[in-house]
Design an enzyme around this catalytic site. Structure first.
Site, short mmCIF file in Angstrom:
data_model
loop_
_atom_site.label_atom_id
_atom_site.label_comp_id
_atom_site.label_asym_id
_atom_site.label_seq_id
_atom_site.Cartn_x
_atom_site.Cartn_y
_atom_site.Cartn_z
N GLY A 11 0.81 -1.21 0.00
CA GLY A 11 0.00 0.00 0.00
C GLY A 11 0.84 1.26 0.00
CG ASP A 12 0.26 4.00 2.24
OD1 ASP A 12 -0.88 4.32 1.89
OD2 ASP A 12 0.55 3.63 3.40
CE LYS A 15 -3.07 2.03 -3.72
NZ LYS A 15 -1.97 2.02 -2.73
CG ASN A 37 -9.10 0.16 3.97
OD1 ASN A 37 -9.76 0.67 3.07
ND2 ASN A 37 -8.81 -1.12 3.99
CB ALA A 38 -7.96 3.71 0.35
N GLY A 39 -5.91 5.81 1.69
CA GLY A 39 -5.62 7.25 1.74
C GLY A 39 -4.81 7.55 0.51
CG HIS A 40 -5.79 6.36 -2.91
ND1 HIS A 40 -6.53 5.65 -3.81
CD2 HIS A 40 -5.26 5.42 -2.06
CE1 HIS A 40 -6.46 4.36 -3.54
NE2 HIS A 40 -5.70 4.19 -2.48
NE ARG A 142 -24.38 -16.63 3.35
CZ ARG A 142 -24.50 -17.96 3.38
NH1 ARG A 142 -25.00 -18.58 2.35
NH2 ARG A 142 -24.13 -18.64 4.44
CD GLN A 221 -6.94 -1.18 1.00
OE1 GLN A 221 -7.73 -1.78 0.31
NE2 GLN A 221 -7.21 0.02 1.47
CB THR A 236 -6.97 -4.93 3.66
OG1 THR A 236 -8.18 -4.24 3.98
CG2 THR A 236 -6.88 -5.23 2.17
CE LYS A 328 7.22 8.96 -1.23
NZ LYS A 328 6.36 8.98 -0.03
CB SER A 409 6.49 9.10 -9.73
OG SER A 409 6.05 10.15 -8.92
N GLY A 411 8.60 13.06 -7.66
CA GLY A 411 8.11 14.07 -6.73
C GLY A 411 6.62 13.93 -6.58
P1 GDP Z 1 -1.46 5.72 -2.24
O1 GDP Z 1 -2.23 5.26 -1.05
O2 GDP Z 1 -0.86 4.60 -3.01
O3 GDP Z 1 -2.23 6.67 -3.10
O4 GDP Z 1 -0.21 6.55 -1.64
P2 GDP Z 1 -0.27 7.63 -0.44
O5 GDP Z 1 -0.94 8.85 -0.94
O6 GDP Z 1 -0.81 7.01 0.79
O7 GDP Z 1 1.27 7.83 -0.18
C1 GDP Z 1 2.14 8.29 -1.16
C2 GDP Z 1 2.82 9.57 -0.65
O8 GDP Z 1 3.94 9.85 -1.45
C3 GDP Z 1 1.95 10.80 -0.74
O9 GDP Z 1 2.29 11.69 0.29
C4 GDP Z 1 2.30 11.38 -2.10
O10 GDP Z 1 2.08 12.79 -2.18
C5 GDP Z 1 3.77 11.07 -2.15
N1 GDP Z 1 4.33 10.83 -3.48
C6 GDP Z 1 3.75 10.20 -4.55
N2 GDP Z 1 4.64 10.07 -5.55
C7 GDP Z 1 5.79 10.64 -5.11
C8 GDP Z 1 7.10 10.80 -5.69
O11 GDP Z 1 7.37 10.37 -6.80
N3 GDP Z 1 8.04 11.41 -4.91
C9 GDP Z 1 7.78 11.87 -3.66
N4 GDP Z 1 8.77 12.46 -2.99
N5 GDP Z 1 6.56 11.74 -3.09
C10 GDP Z 1 5.60 11.11 -3.81
P1 IMO Z 2 -3.85 2.69 0.46
O1 IMO Z 2 -4.99 2.50 -0.50
C1 IMO Z 2 -1.31 1.00 3.55
C2 IMO Z 2 -3.16 -1.86 6.30
C3 IMO Z 2 -3.36 -1.45 7.74
C4 IMO Z 2 -3.28 -2.80 8.43
C5 IMO Z 2 -3.97 -3.72 7.43
C6 IMO Z 2 -5.43 -3.97 7.71
O2 IMO Z 2 -3.71 4.09 0.94
O3 IMO Z 2 -2.59 2.12 -0.11
P2 IMO Z 2 -7.66 -2.54 7.60
O4 IMO Z 2 -7.96 -1.11 7.96
O5 IMO Z 2 -7.87 -2.83 6.15
O6 IMO Z 2 -8.34 -3.50 8.50
O7 IMO Z 2 -6.08 -2.72 7.88
O8 IMO Z 2 -3.82 -3.10 6.18
N1 IMO Z 2 -3.76 -0.94 5.32
C7 IMO Z 2 -3.05 -0.13 4.53
N2 IMO Z 2 -1.71 0.12 4.49
N3 IMO Z 2 -2.14 1.62 2.68
C8 IMO Z 2 -3.47 1.37 2.70
O9 IMO Z 2 -4.30 1.85 1.75
C9 IMO Z 2 -3.98 0.50 3.68
N4 IMO Z 2 -5.22 0.05 4.00
C10 IMO Z 2 -5.06 -0.84 4.99
O10 IMO Z 2 -2.34 -0.57 8.17
O11 IMO Z 2 -1.95 -3.20 8.56
MG MG Z 3 -2.28 5.52 1.02
#
Ligand code: GDP
Ligand code: IMO
Ligand code: MG
Length: 420
Positions: A11-12, A15, A37-40, A142, A221, A236, A328, A409, A411
């Site tokens: 995850g993270d 995306k 649970n996602a944070g994009h 269900r 994720q 997850t 990154k 990517s 930045g």
């Molecule tokens: P996601 O859940 O897959 O959408 O990723 P997140 O948003 O949770 O985490 C990615 C973090 O890296 C965010 O703070 C983005 O702004 C940052 N980010 C994405 N691409 C890049 C990159 O190429 N370089 C840097 N330095 N930061 C990036």
């Molecule tokens: P994005 O979409 C990173 C992790 C949690 C935990 C496990 C289960 O931003 O990539 P849950 O809340 O689903 O019961 O948690 O999965 N987790 C993530 N880690 N990025 C995420 O989403 C995540 N969503 C869940 O930290 O370990």
């Molecule tokens: Mg995220």
């Protein structure tokens, strides 16, 4: 035709930024699994926005966004997020569609998540506590309530029935926190949800596909958090891999074309569970600091480590990845030496497969070293300008995976991406 963007690690991977980058080429952006649970994270007009429920194509006027049946939806989160995006002039009544089959996260799902995690003690998963596990349990058990149920007058009776069932479980956990504020917000928010476009997602999408529209499926994720193939039980509760697109949106596998896998140039994980290349030293600390590796949903520090080819090969195999976006890369600018894990050693045996249970035996990652490029890359615009050391690093990944890194990517900004 459907293309997919999904995460290849834990995850993270970035995306959100990548979906936002590609969204201008598509007519529909659809989330197929996961929930808040996602944070994009993406940047619009230089402002940072973190999306949890709404697909990351929402800032593109030409595109429609769909929350698919495979998602679990928290109406309160959706409403708060709607306020955020509306401030940018986005009209969700026009460009957001929600499948009537999407399951709802109830306040008691969040309470159950908290109670169950609390009861696990040391073995806790590190859930985001957004109610994901309990909501998917009610789906497969269900019992769950769906968005379409909101439109029928029997909804309140269904809600009360499930609420009572949940209360018994909460009593078993001796959970006695007051959740009335969550319930108040839930009922206010479902009125807002009912004012949006609630559709039969599978007919809606297939109709658009037959009209020649292009769909981008957005994963949440990462592959190593997949319920079937991830590091169970530290996963997850949904199928995060490309197979999840079919049952999370109601599209047939032949409709899927490109599977774009997103991977960081290193690796992170948030929450509990095995992470073979995790660094517990100052190098890991530096990755976290330079990469600002703190959770977009919970603010927790992310665990950091080197890129893991065993896990990436596995993810490419499961997803049928056709191209890779490496994010990154700029974070590695400050490192003299880089490492990539090429195999695992378990009990003196070298293996290149993900074991059934990573936590059963100590894994010693075997590394190949690379010379760092040691120069600032975040302002680079073309492939030619990339340092030769970065090109070597990418070349190695391409050869090891048999799939090419097509974009780098460099930045967080919208324009910080280079076609390789
Ligand atoms: P996601 O859940 O897959 O959408 O990723 P997140 O948003 O949770 O985490 C990615 C973090 O890296 C965010 O703070 C983005 O702004 C940052 N980010 C994405 N691409 C890049 C990159 O190429 N370089 C840097 N330095 N930061 C990036
Ligand atoms: P994005 O979409 C990173 C992790 C949690 C935990 C496990 C289960 O931003 O990539 P849950 O809340 O689903 O019961 O948690 O999965 N987790 C993530 N880690 N990025 C995420 O989403 C995540 N969503 C869940 O930290 O370990
Ligand atoms: Mg995220």
């Amino acid at each position: 035709m459907v293309d997919v963007i999904l995460g290849l690690q834990w995850g993270d991977e970035g995306k959100g930024k990548i979906v936002d980058y590609f969204a201008s080429q598509y007519d529909i952006i659809a989330r197929f699994q996961g929930g808040p649970n996602a944070g994009h994270t993406l940047y619009v007009e230089d402002k940072k926005i973190v999306l949890h429920q709404i697909p990351s194509g929402v800032f593109h006027q030409q595109a429609i966004n769909l929350i698919g049946n495979g998602v679990v939806l928290d109406p309160g989160t959706l409403r708060r997020e709607a306020d955020t995006v509306s401030a940018f002039g986005v009209d969700l009544k026009k460009n957001l569609f929600i499948s009537e089959r999407t399951h709802l996260i109830l306040p008691t799902h969040r309470a159950l998540d908290k109670a169950a995690e609390g009861a696990k003690g040391e073995g806790k998963i590190g859930s985001t506590l957004k109610g994901i596990g309990p909501a998917y349990m009610d789906k497969t058990g269900r019992n769950g309530l769906r968005v379409g149920d909101l439109l029928h007058k029997g909804f309140i009776a269904q809600y009360i029935k499930l609420r009572l069932k949940h209360q018994k479980l909460l009593d078993n956990y001796n959970f006695n926190e007051d959740i009335s504020a969550w319930e108040e917000e839930f009922f206010e928010s479902i009125e807002f949800l009912k004012s949006l476009n609630i559709v039969n997602g599978e007919y809606f999408l297939n109709q658009k596909i037959s009209e020649g529209k292009k769909v981008l499926a957005e994963g949440a994720q990462g592959s190593m958090l997949d319920i079937d193939f991830g590091t169970f039980p530290f996963v997850t509760s949904s199928n995060t891999i490309s197979a999840g697109v079919c049952n999370g949106l109601g599209v047939a596998p032949q409709k899927i074309r490109e599977v774009i896998g997103v991977s960081k140039a290193y690796c992170t994980r948030v929450g509990g569970g095995p992470f073979p290349t995790e660094l517990h030293d100052e190098v890991g600390e530096k990755l976290r600091k330079v990469g600002s590796e703190f959770g977009a949903t919970t603010g927790r520090p992310r665990r950091c480590g080197w890129m893991d080819m065993v896990a990436l090969q596995y993810a490419c195999m499961l997803n049928g990845v056709t191209q890779i976006v490496m994010t990154k890369a700029d974070v590695l600018d400050a490192f003299e030496e880089l490492q990539i894990c090429t195999s695992y050693k378990i009990n003196d045996k070298e293996i290149s497969e993900i074991p059934f249970q990573m936590a059963h035996a100590p894994i010693e990652p075997q590394y190949k070293s690379f010379k760092g490029w040691n120069k600032e890359t975040s302002s680079i615009k073309t492939h030619e300008e990339l340092p030769v050391e970065m090109k070597d690093y990418i070349q190695f990944i391409n050869a090891a995976l048999g799939v090419e890194v097509k974009y780098v990517s460099n930045g967080p900004g919208r324009d910080q991406i280079i076609k390789v």
